[in-house]
Design a protein around this motif. Structure first.
Motif, PDB file in Angstrom:
ATOM      1  N   LYS A   1       0.550  -1.071   0.008  1.00 45.20           N
ATOM      2  CA  LYS A   1      -0.504   0.125   0.022  1.00 45.20           C
ATOM      3  C   LYS A   1       1.009   1.362  -0.202  1.00 45.20           C
ATOM      4  O   LYS A   1       0.461   2.331  -0.510  1.00 45.20           O
ATOM      5  N   GLY A   2       1.920   0.990  -0.144  1.00 45.62           N
ATOM      6  CA  GLY A   2       2.718   2.983   0.462  1.00 45.62           C
ATOM      7  C   GLY A   2       3.170   2.780  -0.808  1.00 45.62           C
ATOM      8  O   GLY A   2       2.992   2.304  -2.414  1.00 45.62           O
ATOM      9  N   ARG A   3       3.032   4.154  -0.708  1.00 46.48           N
ATOM     10  CA  ARG A   3       3.500   4.577  -2.335  1.00 46.48           C
ATOM     11  C   ARG A   3       4.789   5.963  -1.922  1.00 46.48           C
ATOM     12  O   ARG A   3       4.871   5.940  -1.545  1.00 46.48           O
ATOM     13  N   LEU A   4       5.265   6.126  -4.176  1.00 45.91           N
ATOM     14  CA  LEU A   4       6.127   7.122  -3.689  1.00 45.91           C
ATOM     15  C   LEU A   4       5.453   8.327  -3.817  1.00 45.91           C
ATOM     16  O   LEU A   4       4.602   8.356  -3.743  1.00 45.91           O
ATOM     17  N   GLN A   5       5.970   9.550  -2.801  1.00 48.77           N
ATOM     18  CA  GLN A   5       5.238  10.864  -2.860  1.00 48.77           C
ATOM     19  C   GLN A   5       6.442  11.728  -2.975  1.00 48.77           C
ATOM     20  O   GLN A   5       7.740  11.804  -2.535  1.00 48.77           O
ATOM     21  N   PHE A   6       5.367  12.044  -4.139  1.00 50.71           N
ATOM     22  CA  PHE A   6       6.962  12.727  -4.943  1.00 50.71           C
ATOM     23  C   PHE A   6       7.513  14.815  -4.920  1.00 50.71           C
ATOM     24  O   PHE A   6       5.704  14.814  -3.921  1.00 50.71           O
ATOM     25  N   LYS A   7       8.149  14.987  -4.290  1.00 52.54           N
ATOM     26  CA  LYS A   7       8.805  16.401  -3.297  1.00 52.54           C
ATOM     27  C   LYS A   7      10.096  17.034  -4.246  1.00 52.54           C
ATOM     28  O   LYS A   7      10.577  16.215  -4.499  1.00 52.54           O
ATOM     29  N   SER A   8       9.462  18.586  -4.882  1.00 51.23           N
ATOM     30  CA  SER A   8      10.047  19.231  -5.492  1.00 51.23           C
ATOM     31  C   SER A   8       9.629  20.362  -4.949  1.00 51.23           C
ATOM     32  O   SER A   8       8.946  21.058  -4.911  1.00 51.23           O
ATOM     33  N   LYS A   9      11.545  21.006  -4.879  1.00 51.69           N
ATOM     34  CA  LYS A   9      11.191  22.392  -4.740  1.00 51.69           C
ATOM     35  C   LYS A   9      11.335  23.065  -5.546  1.00 51.69           C
ATOM     36  O   LYS A   9      11.028  24.292  -5.757  1.00 51.69           O
ATOM     37  N   GLU A  10      11.710  22.517  -6.868  1.00 45.48           N
ATOM     38  CA  GLU A  10      12.011  23.368  -8.510  1.00 45.48           C
ATOM     39  C   GLU A  10      10.874  22.365  -8.630  1.00 45.48           C
ATOM     40  O   GLU A  10      11.321  22.076  -8.839  1.00 45.48           O
ATOM     41  N   LYS A  11      11.155  23.415 -10.042  1.00 45.68           N
ATOM     42  CA  LYS A  11      10.293  23.338 -11.650  1.00 45.68           C
ATOM     43  C   LYS A  11      11.199  23.532 -12.418  1.00 45.68           C
ATOM     44  O   LYS A  11      12.030  24.599 -12.896  1.00 45.68           O
ATOM     45  N   ASN A  12      10.992  21.647 -13.076  1.00 43.43           N
ATOM     46  CA  ASN A  12      12.471  21.960 -14.398  1.00 43.43           C
ATOM     47  C   ASN A  12      12.473  20.737 -14.721  1.00 43.43           C
ATOM     48  O   ASN A  12      11.556  19.787 -14.942  1.00 43.43           O
ATOM     49  N   SER A  13      12.499  20.549 -16.603  1.00 42.61           N
ATOM     50  CA  SER A  13      12.741  19.216 -16.646  1.00 42.61           C
ATOM     51  C   SER A  13      12.899  17.939 -15.937  1.00 42.61           C
ATOM     52  O   SER A  13      12.234  16.681 -16.294  1.00 42.61           O
ATOM     53  N   VAL A  14      13.706  17.870 -15.063  1.00 44.95           N
ATOM     54  CA  VAL A  14      14.384  16.764 -14.076  1.00 44.95           C
ATOM     55  C   VAL A  14      12.959  16.609 -13.425  1.00 44.95           C
ATOM     56  O   VAL A  14      12.489  15.191 -13.281  1.00 44.95           O
ATOM     57  N   SER A  15      12.775  17.183 -12.731  1.00 46.09           N
ATOM     58  CA  SER A  15      12.081  17.229 -11.385  1.00 46.09           C
ATOM     59  C   SER A  15       9.915  16.649 -12.204  1.00 46.09           C
ATOM     60  O   SER A  15       9.788  15.811 -11.557  1.00 46.09           O
ATOM     61  N   GLU A  16      10.157  17.926 -13.691  1.00 48.00           N
ATOM     62  CA  GLU A  16       8.816  17.237 -14.004  1.00 48.00           C
ATOM     63  C   GLU A  16       8.808  15.898 -14.577  1.00 48.00           C
ATOM     64  O   GLU A  16       7.845  15.119 -14.525  1.00 48.00           O
ATOM     65  N   MET A  17       9.846  15.508 -15.402  1.00 45.15           N
ATOM     66  CA  MET A  17      10.478  13.657 -15.736  1.00 45.15           C
ATOM     67  C   MET A  17      10.223  13.165 -14.705  1.00 45.15           C
ATOM     68  O   MET A  17       9.275  12.042 -14.428  1.00 45.15           O
ATOM     69  N   ILE A  18      10.301  13.073 -13.283  1.00 42.08           N
ATOM     70  CA  ILE A  18      10.250  12.357 -11.994  1.00 42.08           C
ATOM     71  C   ILE A  18       8.882  12.310 -11.967  1.00 42.08           C
ATOM     72  O   ILE A  18       8.517  11.414 -11.633  1.00 42.08           O
ATOM     73  N   ALA A  19       8.097  12.925 -11.420  1.00 43.46           N
ATOM     74  CA  ALA A  19       6.948  13.775 -11.250  1.00 43.46           C
ATOM     75  C   ALA A  19       6.593  12.203 -12.475  1.00 43.46           C
ATOM     76  O   ALA A  19       5.672  11.280 -11.456  1.00 43.46           O
ATOM     77  N   ARG A  20       6.227  12.658 -13.550  1.00 50.66           N
ATOM     78  CA  ARG A  20       5.847  11.343 -14.649  1.00 50.66           C
ATOM     79  C   ARG A  20       6.102  10.008 -14.017  1.00 50.66           C
ATOM     80  O   ARG A  20       4.915   8.850 -14.235  1.00 50.66           O
ATOM     81  N   GLU A  21       6.804   9.850 -13.622  1.00 51.97           N
ATOM     82  CA  GLU A  21       7.580   8.210 -13.474  1.00 51.97           C
ATOM     83  C   GLU A  21       6.714   7.632 -12.228  1.00 51.97           C
ATOM     84  O   GLU A  21       6.435   6.344 -12.030  1.00 51.97           O
ATOM     85  N   VAL A  22       7.090   8.865 -11.111  1.00 45.45           N
ATOM     86  CA  VAL A  22       6.533   8.000  -9.636  1.00 45.45           C
ATOM     87  C   VAL A  22       5.159   8.153 -10.159  1.00 45.45           C
ATOM     88  O   VAL A  22       4.726   7.633  -9.311  1.00 45.45           O
ATOM     89  N   GLU A  23       4.198   9.410 -10.861  1.00 41.85           N
ATOM     90  CA  GLU A  23       2.729   8.919 -11.197  1.00 41.85           C
ATOM     91  C   GLU A  23       2.591   7.581 -11.095  1.00 41.85           C
ATOM     92  O   GLU A  23       1.503   6.455 -11.194  1.00 41.85           O
ATOM     93  N   PHE A  24       3.407   7.141 -12.789  1.00 39.56           N
ATOM     94  CA  PHE A  24       3.336   5.964 -13.369  1.00 39.56           C
ATOM     95  C   PHE A  24       3.847   4.550 -12.647  1.00 39.56           C
ATOM     96  O   PHE A  24       3.127   3.890 -12.339  1.00 39.56           O
TER      97      PHE A  24
END
Ligand SMILES: [Zn+2]
Length: 241
Positions: free
Chosen positions: A169-192
């Motif tokens: 039941k545990g999930r990846l919790q995406f946290k980022s103080k920055e908005k850049n292409s790395v954070s966008e990509m990792i956020a997508r990957e976390v969701e998937f």
């Protein structure tokens, strides 16, 4: 002979992820994304080994690399998986070429060794369709002979773990103080990944500037950090290939 059943059962989601990924038609952007994926999956390996208290009979770094290759094999559609594997191999090649020496004391194997391990394992996942990849990436015949067995052992070892993870039941919790292409990509990957796997507890995934192009799993905080410096580092690597 076991296979990684969880992922096979989630083909539709894998196809979705591949669709997003396939929209990247620029070779450099793909190289960056492929390598970020490969690195993220490796760090996820450390997290899973720690949180599920998996026995590892060898170097943990090697085990994390093995999981990363298995995830590339399973999560991407066939052609896309090959491109990610090429890019990730070129990533190790670039690291090896940029290195000022081979550090045999390091917990990671030398980059050249990680390159051949990746190529062999990925080739071993489908020797009938990946012969050209193995040849283009100069995998010697001596090593090719054992790759199918190496893949089977890896699949037998990680398969039951991934199957168990599909029920957690545990999930990846995406946290980022920055908005850049790395954070966008990792956020997508976390969701998937959250649609595909679960974990014994929630795991924080941070994207932040760390002063170096690196990624970590923190044993105390039980969190993953991907450094945003990775993007410029990978772009510089790509320009030298
Ligand atoms: Zn590692």
């Amino acid at each position: 002979m076991k296979v990684i059943m969880t992922v096979a059962a989630l083909v539709s989601q894998a196809v979705l992820a591949t669709v997003v990924w396939a929209q990247i038609d620029n070779a450099e952007d793909r190289f960056v994304e492929s390598n970020l994926n490969s690195v993220f999956y490796h760090e996820l390996g450390h997290a899973v080994i720690d949180l599920m208290q998996l026995p590892i009979f060898g170097q943990e770094e090697d085990a994390a690399d093995v999981l990363s290759v298995l995830m590339i094999h399973e999560l991407f559609e066939k052609d896309a998986a090959q491109i990610v594997a090429y890019d990730a191999a070129f990533g190790f090649q670039a690291e090896a070429e940029a290195s000022d020496g081979t550090y045999f004391w390091d917990v990671h194997g030398p980059d050249e060794q990680r390159y051949y391990n990746l190529v062999c394992l990925f080739y071993g996942g489908s020797v009938d369709t990946r012969e050209e990849l193995a040849d283009e990436l100069d995998l010697p015949e001596e090593r090719k002979d054992s790759c199918e067995d190496e893949f089977q052992l890896a699949s037998d070892s990680w398969g039951p773990v991934l199957e168990d993870m599909s029920k957690l039941k545990g999930r990846l919790q995406f946290k980022s103080k920055e908005k850049n292409s790395v954070s966008e990509m990792i956020a997508r990957e976390v969701e998937f990944l959250n649609k595909t796997y679960g974990f014994p507890q929630d795991i924080e995934v941070n994207v932040e500037a760390c002063g170096e192009a690196n990624a970590f799993y923190d044993l105390n905080l039980q969190s993953i950090t991907i450094c945003s410096e990775f993007e410029s580092h990978l772009r510089a690597q790509f320009s030298k290939l």
